[in-house]
Motif scaffolding. Structure first.
Motif, mmCIF file in Angstrom:
data_model
loop_
_atom_site.group_PDB
_atom_site.id
_atom_site.type_symbol
_atom_site.label_atom_id
_atom_site.label_comp_id
_atom_site.label_asym_id
_atom_site.label_seq_id
_atom_site.Cartn_x
_atom_site.Cartn_y
_atom_site.Cartn_z
ATOM 1 N N ASP A 1 0.840 -1.194 0.000
ATOM 2 C CA ASP A 1 0.000 0.000 0.000
ATOM 3 C C ASP A 1 0.879 1.249 0.000
ATOM 4 O OD1 ASP A 1 -1.831 1.988 0.328
ATOM 5 O OD2 ASP A 1 -2.605 1.285 2.256
ATOM 6 N N THR B 1 3.546 -0.017 -6.151
ATOM 7 C CA THR B 1 2.935 -0.985 -5.227
ATOM 8 C C THR B 1 3.959 -2.002 -4.721
ATOM 9 O OG1 THR B 1 2.212 -2.219 -7.193
ATOM 10 C CG2 THR B 1 0.588 -0.773 -6.133
ATOM 11 N N THR C 1 -12.395 0.773 -2.055
ATOM 12 C CA THR C 1 -12.375 2.220 -1.813
ATOM 13 C C THR C 1 -11.047 2.861 -2.211
ATOM 14 O OG1 THR C 1 -11.712 1.745 0.470
ATOM 15 C CG2 THR C 1 -14.063 2.081 0.047
ATOM 16 N N SER C 2 -9.982 2.065 -2.335
ATOM 17 C CA SER C 2 -8.676 2.597 -2.723
ATOM 18 C C SER C 2 -8.489 2.622 -4.233
ATOM 19 C CB SER C 2 -7.551 1.772 -2.092
ATOM 20 O OG SER C 2 -7.607 1.821 -0.691
ATOM 21 N N ILE D 1 -6.529 -5.335 -2.480
ATOM 22 C CA ILE D 1 -6.673 -3.888 -2.588
ATOM 23 C C ILE D 1 -8.133 -3.530 -2.320
ATOM 24 C CG2 ILE D 1 -6.448 -1.898 -4.102
ATOM 25 C CD1 ILE D 1 -4.334 -3.454 -5.675
ATOM 26 N N ALA E 1 0.130 4.251 0.341
ATOM 27 C CA ALA E 1 -0.312 5.247 1.330
ATOM 28 C C ALA E 1 0.310 5.011 2.696
ATOM 29 C CB ALA E 1 -1.835 5.228 1.432
ATOM 30 N N LEU F 1 -4.750 1.494 -8.607
ATOM 31 C CA LEU F 1 -4.677 2.636 -7.698
ATOM 32 C C LEU F 1 -4.582 3.958 -8.445
ATOM 33 C CD1 LEU F 1 -2.207 1.187 -5.040
ATOM 34 C CD2 LEU F 1 -4.695 1.298 -4.916
#
Length: 904
Positions: free
Chosen positions: A144, A379, A180-181, A177, A146, A396
């Motif tokens: 991820d 990623t 929502t991402s 994944i 983020a 993403l």
């Protein structure tokens, strides 16, 4: 699609030439009379049709292997030709003076083309990656971006590794994944991406195949009128006209199709020739010609009426979207030539001039709605190979880089060529002839009609950083309308033909020539930066941040024209080589021909060529490449600013030479043995063996742009051995033949049968081994890194088969930030192959001057399958490629063509 004259059209032209060769020449023994009536006009011609249909064919092996149905094939090729005197009733009788030929041909084709690709699995599209494995079957980890943070325990004196991470990043829980991402634009694009439909493997690879129609249409005519007047002068006018459609088979039937779009073509041509025969030894030929060609792409549009963006998954998955979906190119060509040929004593002299003007008009934006490149870095676990995935980065929405073309206007290019020709064929004695030749060629380089041209000058100072390298413009700032110098070179040639020791049955031929290449001119909008351009979005570090986000879109701020010297900064700057280097090739030929018997000839020949300054592209030339010595900086190279600082011209992201950089070199030697049996006893046969050895420094991507010698290797497409066998045999049956030669039906049933065959056998070409990973910080480009050779390991295997074609243990993945030590191409050859085409022909008498011919052709008559090439991707000891050295599938299938031709 351009209509290429078929054998039938060529035969018609030859017949026209033969009928008009002796215009106004009376037959032997005849006497001209003033009131002799004009001969009755006679016309000759042919009408033909050739058809192919999958109902006649074998199902291709590649489709059978995937469980597919019969490939669709519909092909009709038809036309006619007619030749004879021009006759206008009660107005003009052209017999003996004016002749014409008219040929028409059309082709309609819809043929299913097979494609194999790897696309994301159904679960991957939903964000579920728990089942995804690497090339060796081990779980592939998706991280991820983020969650990225600096590792406080990182030791900068040591290489980045799993035990010494520079950045920390969390794996997605369960390797999934969250919905929502996922980027909304990426999710919407998935509706245009087909689902897997096969399992050729391994590990979900090669999971999609398509058999989609390639639709081609072509029709055109060639007409020629030939008129002789004043006995010594002859004028020929030739007109050609054709239209076509080249519809490349789509890989999938949605607007996201990555195959080239259908293309409409138009071709028009006019040629006028005047031949003046001043005497039997003096002939002058003058010609004036012009032609026009245009090609326009038909883009497949999405629901909003726009071309689909291009999504590039770094070669791991099948791309989406097309390159150049909307384009229109036109070529205009004019030529004037004059040649004078004469015989003087023992000399045959020829001298002439050719003046050519060419125009190329282009509107060709490559990425009108954007190109987005996705890598595994976004990623991945930063610095660790075999983690992350380009398609996960796509989900993403994080592209490592993006481009958007901005083409404000078409480009109108012009250039000229002059060619002055001289040759002398000097018969020193009856058994010895020497030929001298010299061509003086002058190329006036490309200009743009409105001076919308530019290039990079390495001497001009860039105002943004005070370093050399700035954009300069045609007809501005002291520069002329052309950036490249006029090329003027002498091309000599020398030849010798000698009947050895005076024996006509043994002939030795030697020749040498030196030739120079033409400039590269018709390459879209290359060299127009500042008038057209491309907005470029780059990641500061592709392992940490994206260069563009799909949901955000592209919003280029640059507007054109932009004639600042730093307008190309931060882009792939376009560069013309402005030196006087010109592609040069020297060719030597030797042949020895021996007549063994009345109808049997043996020929041995050797052809050798040495070429330099050949035009090469970005795969083999980059004036702004980072030297390999920079690999010592390792992970620092992933930082864009640091990476750019290592380049000779750091203001440019890179420099594009567009396949026109004169630096390539190649050498080849080709020797042949040919045995020819001329027609006797109804049989004509030619057998040839060829050995081809070619080396170069540019046929595939090279690793080190600053050491071209290290790239010297066998050419990837050089098949060393080739054998061909061709024969035509008139069957010994029917009238005048040994068998079945009598009876009322002998002529119709048994006479006129002929069998012909064309067989080819070839060896494979050298395989380029490719590393599975490329962790070099962009110093060595994608596809340019060589593998490492493993000492003491033989790359060959004793029993080659599709299960193992070569020994993958003989190669390994280079260590991170290390160039490969193996040659650019290996000594391992790919699978060879063979093909047999067989034709049966029957001629029926249909009247005193008419015949009907039936032809049945079997292409790949034995329905043989040739193996595909093996998987050439080489992994590391820790992450090997399970499939390396293995072959998936074969290709080939018998095709039948039936034809009828009426000759009258």
């Amino acid at each position: 699609m351009t209509v290429v004259p078929s054998a039938a059209l060529r035969e018609a032209v030859e017949e026209f030439r033969s009928q008009t060769a002796n215009l106004n020449k009376p037959a032997s023994g005849t006497v001209k009379t003033a009131n002799r009536p004009a001969p009755k006009p006679v016309w000759h011609g042919r009408l033909y049709e050739n058809i192919r249909n999958d109902a006649f064919d074998a199902n291709p092996h590649q489709i059978v292997q995937r469980g597919g149905e019969q490939r669709k094939l519909r092909r009709n090729q038809y036309g006619f030709s007619v030749t004879g005197p021009v006759v206008l009733p009660k107005i003009y009788q052209g017999s003996g003076k004016t002749f014409f030929t008219l040929s028409y041909e059309a082709m309609k084709e819809s043929i299913g083309q097979f494609r194999m690709a790897t696309i994301p699995t159904t679960l991957e599209r939903t964000g579920s990656w728990s089942h995804v494995v690497d090339n060796n079957g081990a779980p592939l980890q998706i991280y991820d971006p983020a969650s990225t943070s600096l590792n406080p325990k990182f030791d900068p004196t040591q290489a980045v590794s799993t035990s010494n991470l520079q950045y920390l990043r969390n794996q997605f829980p369960g390797n999934n994944i969250p919905l929502t991402s996922m980027d909304p634009v990426a999710r919407a694009a998935l509706a245009y991406y087909p689902q897997p439909n096969t399992a050729a493997g391994p590990f979900f690879q090669n999971n999609y195949y398509s058999v989609t129609p390639e639709v081609n249409r072509a029709n055109g005519f060639i007409t020629t009128v030939d008129h002789t007047f004043l006995q010594k002068q002859r004028v020929t006018v030739k007109l050609s006209h054709s239209n076509g459609l080249n519809g490349q088979a789509p890989i999938f039937n949605t607007p996201a199709n990555p195959a080239s779009p259908p293309q409409d073509s138009k071709n028009r041509g006019l040629n006028v020739q005047h031949v003046y025969t001043a005497s039997p030894t003096n002939i002058n030929t003058f010609a004036l010609s012009g032609s026009y060609e245009s090609y326009a792409n038909r883009a497949q549009l999405d629901a909003a009426g726009r071309p689909f963006p291009q999504y590039n998954f770094n070669g791991v998955y099948q791309n989406m979207g097309q390159n150049g979906p909307v384009s229109h190119d036109a070529f205009i060509y004019y030529q004037l030539s004059d040649t004078f040929a004469t015989r003087w004593k023992k000399h045959r002299l020829s001298q002439g001039v050719e003046l050519t003007q060419q125009q190329f008009n282009s509107f060709r934006p490559q990425f009108p709605v954007g190109r987005f490149d996705f890598t595994s870095g976004f990623t991945s676990l930063p610095g660790i190979v075999n983690t992350g995935h380009p398609f996960a980065s796509f989900l993403l929405g994080g592209a490592s880089q993006a481009q958007e073309n901005i083409v404000g206007s078409p480009s109108y290019y012009r250039w000229n060529q002059q060619r002055y020709i001289f040759s002398d064929q000097w018969q020193l004695r009856p058994s010895l002839t020497v030929t001298f030749g010299a061509n003086w060629e002058v190329f006036t380089q490309r200009l743009e009609k409105f001076d919308r041209q530019s290039t990079i000058s390495f001497s001009e100072i860039n105002p943004a950083n005070g370093l050399p390298g700035a954009l300069v413009f045609a007809n501005r700032g002291g520069y002329g309308r052309r950036f490249q110098p006029t090329w003027a070179k002498l091309e000599p040639s020398l030849g010798l033909a000698w009947s050895v020791l005076g024996h006509n049955n043994t002939v030795l031929r030697l020749s040498y020539d030196r030739r120079y290449g033409n400039p590269r001119t018709s390459n879209g909008h290359f060299g127009t930066q500042g008038f057209n351009g491309s907005a470029l979005y780059l990641s500061d570090n592709p392992q940490l941040t994206p260069g563009a986000i799909l949901a955000t879109g592209l919003h280029g701020s640059q507007r054109f024209p932009d004639l600042r010297p730093d307008a190309a900064n931060g882009t792939f700057a376009q560069y013309f080589d402005t030196s006087d280097r010109q592609p040069t090739a020297q060719t030597f030929n030797f042949s020895l021909q021996r007549q063994l018997a009345k109808f049997l000839i043996l020929t041995f020949s050797v052809n050798h060529q040495n070429a330099r300054n050949q035009f090469i592209g970005n795969n083999a030339a980059n004036p702004n490449a980072i030297p390999l010595s920079a690999l010592q900086y390792r992970d620092k190279l992933n930082d864009l600013a640091f990476n750019q600082a290592q380049r000779p011209y750091p203001q440019f992201q890179n420099i594009d030479v567009a396949g026109a950089f004169p630096a390539g070199r190649h050498v080849f030697t080709n020797w042949n043995i040919q045995l020819e049996k001329r027609t006797s006893g109804g049989l004509a046969l030619t057998a040839t063996y060829q050995h081809f050895n070619r080396w170069d420094d540019y046929s595939t991507n090279i690793q080190d742009y600053y050491d071209r010698q290290s790239a010297w290797a066998r050419s990837t497409y050089a098949n060393p051995d080739y054998v061909s066998l061709n024969f035509i045999y008139e069957l010994p049956i029917g009238p005048g033949k040994p068998f079945l030669n009598s009876g009322p039906l002998s002529r119709q049933l048994f006479g006129g049968w002929a069998l012909s065959d064309s067989s080819e056998f070839w060896s494979g070409s050298p395989i380029r081994m490719q590393p599975l990973f490329n962790n070099t910080g962009g110093v060595i480009g994608q596809g340019s890194l060589n593998v490492d050779s493993v000492a003491g390991m033989d790359p060959n295997v004793s029993n080659r088969s599709p299960l193992l074609w070569f020994n993958p243990a003989a190669f390994t993945q280079p260590a991170d930030f290390t160039p490969g030590n193996a040659s650019r191409t290996s000594t391992v050859l790919g699978p060879g192959g063979f093909n047999h085409d067989l034709t049966m022909n029957k001629r029926f008498a249909a009247g005193a001057d008419r015949t009907l011919e039936f032809t049945a052709s079997l292409f790949n008559a034995t329905n043989h399958a040739n193996w595909n090439y093996p998987d050439n991707r080489i992994g590391s000891a820790a992450s090997p490629n399970y499939n390396a050295g293995r072959i998936i599938g074969s290709n080939g299938g018998r095709i039948v063509q039936l034809g009828l031709r009426l000759n009258f």
